[in-house]
Design an enzyme around this catalytic site. Structure first.
Site, mmCIF file in Angstrom:
data_model
loop_
_atom_site.group_PDB
_atom_site.id
_atom_site.type_symbol
_atom_site.label_atom_id
_atom_site.label_comp_id
_atom_site.label_asym_id
_atom_site.label_seq_id
_atom_site.Cartn_x
_atom_site.Cartn_y
_atom_site.Cartn_z
ATOM 1 N N SER A 92 -23.340 32.852 -38.682
ATOM 2 C CA SER A 92 -21.953 33.328 -38.797
ATOM 3 C C SER A 92 -21.068 32.733 -37.713
ATOM 4 C CB SER A 92 -21.891 34.844 -38.628
ATOM 5 O OG SER A 92 -22.491 35.488 -39.692
ATOM 6 N N HIS B 101 -19.195 32.186 -43.594
ATOM 7 C CA HIS B 101 -20.311 31.389 -44.116
ATOM 8 C C HIS B 101 -19.797 30.485 -45.212
ATOM 9 C CE1 HIS B 101 -23.983 33.029 -42.260
ATOM 10 N NE2 HIS B 101 -23.195 34.057 -42.029
ATOM 11 N N HIS C 123 -27.919 36.373 -47.241
ATOM 12 C CA HIS C 123 -28.685 37.442 -46.592
ATOM 13 C C HIS C 123 -29.202 38.403 -47.653
ATOM 14 C CE1 HIS C 123 -25.331 36.062 -44.084
ATOM 15 N NE2 HIS C 123 -26.094 36.266 -43.024
ATOM 16 N N TYR D 39 -29.021 41.533 -47.610
ATOM 17 C CA TYR D 39 -28.091 42.655 -47.849
ATOM 18 C C TYR D 39 -27.011 42.318 -48.883
ATOM 19 C CZ TYR D 39 -24.882 40.358 -44.530
ATOM 20 O OH TYR D 39 -24.077 39.457 -43.896
ATOM 21 N N GLU D 40 -26.886 41.036 -49.215
ATOM 22 C CA GLU D 40 -25.923 40.686 -50.266
ATOM 23 C C GLU D 40 -26.470 41.028 -51.651
ATOM 24 O OE1 GLU D 40 -23.665 36.905 -49.454
ATOM 25 O OE2 GLU D 40 -25.106 36.759 -47.812
ATOM 26 N N ALA E 48 -25.691 34.462 -35.340
ATOM 27 C CA ALA E 48 -24.888 35.301 -34.450
ATOM 28 C C ALA E 48 -25.678 36.597 -34.292
ATOM 29 C CB ALA E 48 -23.538 35.582 -35.073
ATOM 30 N N MET F 37 -29.033 40.124 -38.693
ATOM 31 C CA MET F 37 -29.351 40.461 -40.082
ATOM 32 C C MET F 37 -29.883 39.265 -40.862
ATOM 33 S SD MET F 37 -25.820 42.575 -40.717
ATOM 34 C CE MET F 37 -25.162 43.682 -39.454
ATOM 35 N N SER F 38 -30.425 38.290 -40.160
ATOM 36 C CA SER F 38 -30.883 37.070 -40.854
ATOM 37 C C SER F 38 -32.141 36.530 -40.193
ATOM 38 C CB SER F 38 -29.769 36.013 -40.804
ATOM 39 O OG SER F 38 -29.562 35.580 -39.469
ATOM 40 N N ASN G 256 -21.629 39.744 -29.479
ATOM 41 C CA ASN G 256 -21.074 41.030 -29.012
ATOM 42 C C ASN G 256 -22.155 41.783 -28.262
ATOM 43 O OD1 ASN G 256 -22.001 41.122 -32.005
ATOM 44 N ND2 ASN G 256 -22.239 43.243 -31.332
ATOM 45 N N HIS H 147 -16.982 42.519 -37.549
ATOM 46 C CA HIS H 147 -17.313 41.137 -37.920
ATOM 47 C C HIS H 147 -16.330 40.142 -37.301
ATOM 48 C CE1 HIS H 147 -19.400 38.092 -40.175
ATOM 49 N NE2 HIS H 147 -18.342 37.757 -40.893
HETATM 50 N N1 HPA Z 1 -25.810 43.823 -34.945
HETATM 51 C C1 HPA Z 1 -26.425 43.226 -35.979
HETATM 52 N N2 HPA Z 1 -26.160 41.982 -36.367
HETATM 53 C C2 HPA Z 1 -25.227 41.308 -35.687
HETATM 54 C C3 HPA Z 1 -24.543 41.877 -34.603
HETATM 55 C C4 HPA Z 1 -24.858 43.204 -34.213
HETATM 56 O O1 HPA Z 1 -24.294 43.775 -33.261
HETATM 57 N N3 HPA Z 1 -23.690 40.930 -34.142
HETATM 58 C C5 HPA Z 1 -23.848 39.845 -34.930
HETATM 59 N N4 HPA Z 1 -24.790 40.068 -35.861
#
Ligand code: HPA
Length: 309
Positions: free
Chosen positions: A60, A91, A113, A115-116, A143, A244-245, A268, A282
Site C-alpha cells: 500500500s 493499489h 488481499h 479480506y477483499e 505497509a 493484512m498481507s 503508523n 488508511h
Molecule cells: N494494522 C494493520 N495493518 C496495517 C496497519 C495497521 O496499523 N498499518 C498498515 N497496515
C-alpha cells in the site's frame, strides 16, 4: 458477471487461455492446476520479452517504485487471465516487467488481499505464476502498523520472521490437495525470510546509511485495524509490526522454493491504550508510503546490485 471490456477481446490480441473471471473461469477457484498456472505464464511470455529471475510485490502506498523500472512492459491485471484486481485505494493493478538496477525484474504494482473476499488461491496466484516464469528471488514489501513501541511511522523494518495468525488456524493457501510437482505437502518455514538475503539487506543498509529496523511481522485478516487489546496481545506474542498481507504470498513462494526478502514500511504507530483518542486510518498509511518509498527504493536497488546470480 460483468461485460468483458478487456483489451484481449479485441481482434489481433494474442490468443489466450479461456480462464478469465468474465468467463466464469477462474473467479471462484479455490484450487488451480499446474496446467492453469502454466497457461497464464505462457500468456505473459507472449506479452513481454523480459525473462525475470527476481520478482517484487509493492505494498500500500508504494506503487511509485514501479516508475523506476526501465524498458518497462506494463500489463494490467484486468488483462491477465485469473488475476484479480484490487479494490483498495493505493493499489494499482498491473504487472510491470523490465530492468531495475541492472536486473530483469517483474513487479506487482498492487496486490489483492483475502479480506477483499477472494479465496487464498486467487490472492497467491500471481506468486505461483511469477515462480513458473522463472522468478527465484521475491522481494515482498508492505505497509505495516508498528507494534514495537520503539518503531515510528516512516521506519523501514526488515522482516526476520512472521506470525501467520490467519494461516496458523486455517486460511492457509496450501490447504487443499497438494500438487507435489509445485512443492511439498509439509513445508518448512524456519528460513521463510532467507538468512542470506537478510544479511545482504543489512549490509546494504549499513553501507548506504539507511536506517533499518528488524522484527517479526504479524499477518492478520483485516480489514479492521486492531483494538488496543489486540495490539497488547501482539506485543506479548512477539510481533514488532502487523499488517493484512504478505504471509500467504510468502508461504506460496517458499512452497515453490523461491527465496524471500521481506521489508515492511511502518506507516503508523498502533494504539495500545483503550483511552487514546487517536485513530488508525488508511490515509496515514498512504501518506507514510510517500516518505518510505525513496528509502525503500535505495535499499532494494542496493540489494539487486549485489544479489548473486
Ligand atoms: N494494522 C494493520 N495493518 C496495517 C496497519 C495497521 O496499523 N498499518 C498498515 N497496515
Amino acid at each position: 458477471m460483468t461485460a468483458r471490456t478487456r483489451a484481449h477481446d479485441e481482434p489481433g490480441f494474442p490468443q489466450e487461455p479461456d480462464l478469465s473471471p468474465a468467463d466464469g473461469g477462474l473467479m471462484d477457484h479455490e484450487v488451480f492446476t499446474r496446467e492453469e498456472y502454466l497457461q497464464i505464464a505462457d500468456f505473459l511470455r507472449t506479452q513481454t520479452a523480459h525473462r525475470p529471475a527476481v520478482g517484487l510485490i509493492l505494498g500500500s502506498g508504494l506503487s511509485a517504485l514501479a516508475d523506476e523500472i526501465i524498458d518497462a512492459d506494463r500489463i494490467e491485471y484486468a488483462d491477465i487471465p485469473g488475476f484479480a484486481v484490487s479494490t483498495v485505494q493505493g493499489h494499482s493493478g498491473r504487472l510491470v516487467f523490465g530492468n531495475l538496477a541492472g536486473r530483469e525484474v517483474v513487479m506487482m504494482q498492487g496486490r489483492v488481499h483475502a479480506y477483499e473476499g477472494l479465496p487464498m488461491a486467487r490472492v497467491t496466484l500471481p506468486v505461483r505464476v511469477m515462480a513458473l516464469l522463472g522468478v527465484r528471488t521475491l522481494v515482498v514489501t508492505n505497509a505495516a502498523g508498528g507494534v514495537n513501541p520503539a518503531f515510528k511511522a516512516g521506519d523501514l523494518m526488515l522482516i526476520t520472521d512472521h506470525l501467520g495468525l490467519m494461516t496458523m488456524v486455517g486460511g492457509n493457501p496450501l490447504w487443499g490437495p497438494n500438487d507435489d510437482s509445485l512443492g511439498p505437502r509439509f513445508l518448512a518455514m524456519n528460513n521463510a525470510y532467507d538468512r542470506d538475503l537478510r544479511k545482504l539487506a543489512l549490509a546494504v543498509a549499513a553501507e548506504r546509511g539507511i536506517a533499518l529496523q528488524q522484527g517479526v511481522y504479524a499477518g492478520l485478516g483485516g480489514p479492521t485495524f486492531e483494538t488496543p487489546a489486540e495490539i497488547r496481545l501482539l506485543r506479548m506474542i512477539g510481533a514488532d509490526a502487523c499488517g493484512m498481507s504478505t504471509v500467504p504470498e510468502v508461504i506460496v513462494a517458499r512452497h515453490m522454493g523461491v527465496k524471500v526478502l521481506g521489508i515492511s514500511g511502518i506507516s503508523n504507530a498502533t494504539i495500545a491504550d483503550a483511552d487514546s483518542e487517536e485513530e488508525a486510518n488508511h490515509e496515514e498509511v498512504l501518506a507514510a508510503g510517500r516518505e518510505i518509498a525513496p528509502k525503500l527504493m535505495a535499499l532494494i536497488r542496493g540489494v539487486l546490485e549485489r544479489l548473486p546470480d
